[in-house]
Design a protein around this motif. Structure first.
Motif: not given
Length: 527
Positions: A150-179
């Motif tokens: 994580p420390h080797q990525l920029s803030g924007g890249q880390r947030q994209r990784v978090m979104i990728a993790m959230a999408l990993a299992n094909g959720p129906e609802l995404l809760v974005a808390d001050e992303p």
């Protein structure tokens, strides 16, 4: 049919024998493919409401009412049942990815962990899915990023990784808390566009939590306005913005930066100037640590700030804004000319430099991190007086009381500790700590970025009034162009260590010359 339906939700926390009502009878729903925004200031109950949907509040919380996902009740069910939904059907993206990602694990391992848990996907199949997810969220050359931490990525890249993790299992609802709160305006725009694209392509429903009404106006279909644990108004976003009915909603919508700083007097004296200032960090390799190149953090920066004037420095994270300010204060080494109050900062001896510190003060982004939790507010504010010496004949407590009144706080609070204050109050305390020494130059490093919109407006007005009263010179660092417009007389735009544009605030905002400045303006104010 609603994907999520919340009815009369109540959340009470037990703390030190007390019961604190955080959510008081909240009701709303999220339809399939819809974006619903929960809006309100810090402490209004937005995040608690979201976390309660899948039982993430801990043992001290008492939850009642009804939360149904796809018709299934979430309140009162077993932990085993909730685990089936968490990260699988309902996924979360949080505000600060650096605290959500494990610093000891690679990006591939962290995304694979979710795939293994919910889909029993491992090995080559899991790696292929990770690459697919990283491509989907806009990570370039994803194969080369699999082994990154994580420390080797920029803030924007880390947030994209978090979104990728959230999408990993094909959720129906995404809760974005001050992303997007901690992101630069251009990165913020990219993340919002990404979420909008994913919503269309993946058929997602989105529950978006924010205090930024500009974001709500841009992405939300419906909005729920929260205050003190209650929804005081909800409806279609267009209707709420066009004709808000509740006084609190009207207050939030009115909390936009207005006006500008007082004109600089024609006889204002020069407080700080630089000419060709550079901060180059050597890149050393080999056993003998030979210098093989340089990281050009700041490259040939030239500026002038007079008393009563504000220079706004804007640019993305890593552009060199804070490094430039630290070099001017001689908190890091640099080359080139830097003059403060007529004195050559590069030639000052250490003993002389200490005397200059009283004339130069800094207010940081995170007041909670910069205030000692073990010191009372009186001790925090008066600490500089102890270092530099109290003026003869003056009482320390009286000086602290006086500066607290100036920043809009009750002197009776001076025996309290930082954790007993809100974010806005803590920032006022940080400003008081700087101002009690009556400096001539104040560096303000993102002083409003962690604050609610209404509090931002108050802090900007406080800083403008102090500048008018004492003729202060400000170097104001921010990625929020609305705040810069309200504060600055001159603007300097930085990118990758270079000054790409500078000039009067009016000229830069109304007629930007560089492509980078135009991109910043488009991200902040729209094309």
């Amino acid at each position: 049919m609603s994907v999520l339906d919340v009815r009369n939700l109540k959340v009470t926390f037990r703390q030190d024998g007390r019961r604190i009502e955080a959510v008081k009878g909240v009701s709303f729903s999220v339809a399939k493919g819809e974006t619903v925004a929960l809006v309100g200031e810090s402490g209004s109950g937005k995040s608690v409401t979201a976390l309660s949907t899948v039982g993430l509040l801990g043992d001290t919380a008492e939850v009642s009412g009804s939360v149904t996902y796809a018709g299934k009740q979430m309140v009162g069910v077993s932990e085993r049942e909730l685990r089936k939904v968490r990260g699988n059907d309902i996924s979360f993206v949080f505000q600060e990815p650096m605290t959500s990602l494990n610093p000891l694990h690679t990006i591939e391992k962290q995304i694979t962990e979710s795939l293994a848990l919910h889909q029993a996907l491992t090995g080559a199949a899991a790696r292929a899915r990770v690459i697919e997810l990283l491509e989907k969220v806009g990570i370039r050359n994803p194969e080369s990023r699999l082994g990154a931490y994580p420390h080797q990525l920029s803030g924007g890249q880390r947030q994209r990784v978090m979104i990728a993790m959230a999408l990993a299992n094909g959720p129906e609802l995404l809760v974005a808390d001050e992303p997007t709160t901690a992101l630069d305006v251009t990165i913020q725009a990219q993340i919002l566009d990404l979420l909008a694209d994913l919503k269309r392509s993946e058929g997602l429903s989105l529950l978006f939590i924010t205090h930024d009404l500009g974001i709500v106006r841009r992405i939300a279909d419906r909005v729920c306005v929260m205050q003190n644990g209650e929804i005081v108004e909800q409806g279609k976003a267009t209707e709420v913005f066009a004709a808000p009915s509740h006084p609190y909603t009207q207050k939030l919508l009115a909390a936009e930066q207005r006006g500008g700083p007082e004109p600089v007097p024609s006889d204002a004296t020069e407080v700080v100037s630089t000419n060709g200032l550079r901060v180059w960090f050597p890149i050393q390799k080999g056993l003998l640590k030979r210098t093989v190149g340089y990281v050009k953090a700041v490259n040939d920066a030239t500026l002038t700030v007079r008393s009563g004037e504000t220079l706004g420095i804007v640019g993305e994270s890593g552009s060199g804004k804070t490094t430039l300010a630290l070099a001017i204060l001689r908190l890091i080494g640099s080359t080139g000319a830097a003059t403060v109050l007529g004195r050559d900062m590069q030639r000052l001896k250490r003993s002389d430099l200490r005397g200059m510190r009283r004339e130069m003060q800094v207010v940081f982004q995170d007041p909670y991190g910069s205030l000692s939790p073990r010191m009372t507010i009186e001790e925090v504010i008066a600490e500089g007086l102890g270092v530099h010496g109290i003026e003869p004949g003056q009482n320390r407590a009286e000086m602290v009381a006086g500066i607290l009144r100036e920043v809009g706080l009750d002197p009776a609070m001076m025996d309290r500790y930082p954790h007993e204050f809100s974010g806005g109050q803590r920032q006022r305390i940080a400003i008081a700590r700087a101002m009690i020494l009556r400096p001539k130059l104040v560096v303000l490093d993102e002083p409003t970025s962690a604050l609610d919109m209404t509090v931002q407006v108050q802090i900007v007005e406080l800083l403008r009034s102090l500048q008018r009263k004492y003729g202060l010179a400000y170097i104001f660092i921010s990625h929020d162009l609305r705040v810069i417009r309200a504060m600055a007389h001159q603007v300097m735009v930085m990118q990758n260590g270079d000054v790409v544009e500078s000039g009067s605030c009016e000229a830069v905002f109304t007629n930007p010359q560089s492509d980078y400045t135009k991109a910043l303006m488009a991200a902040a104010f729209g094309p």
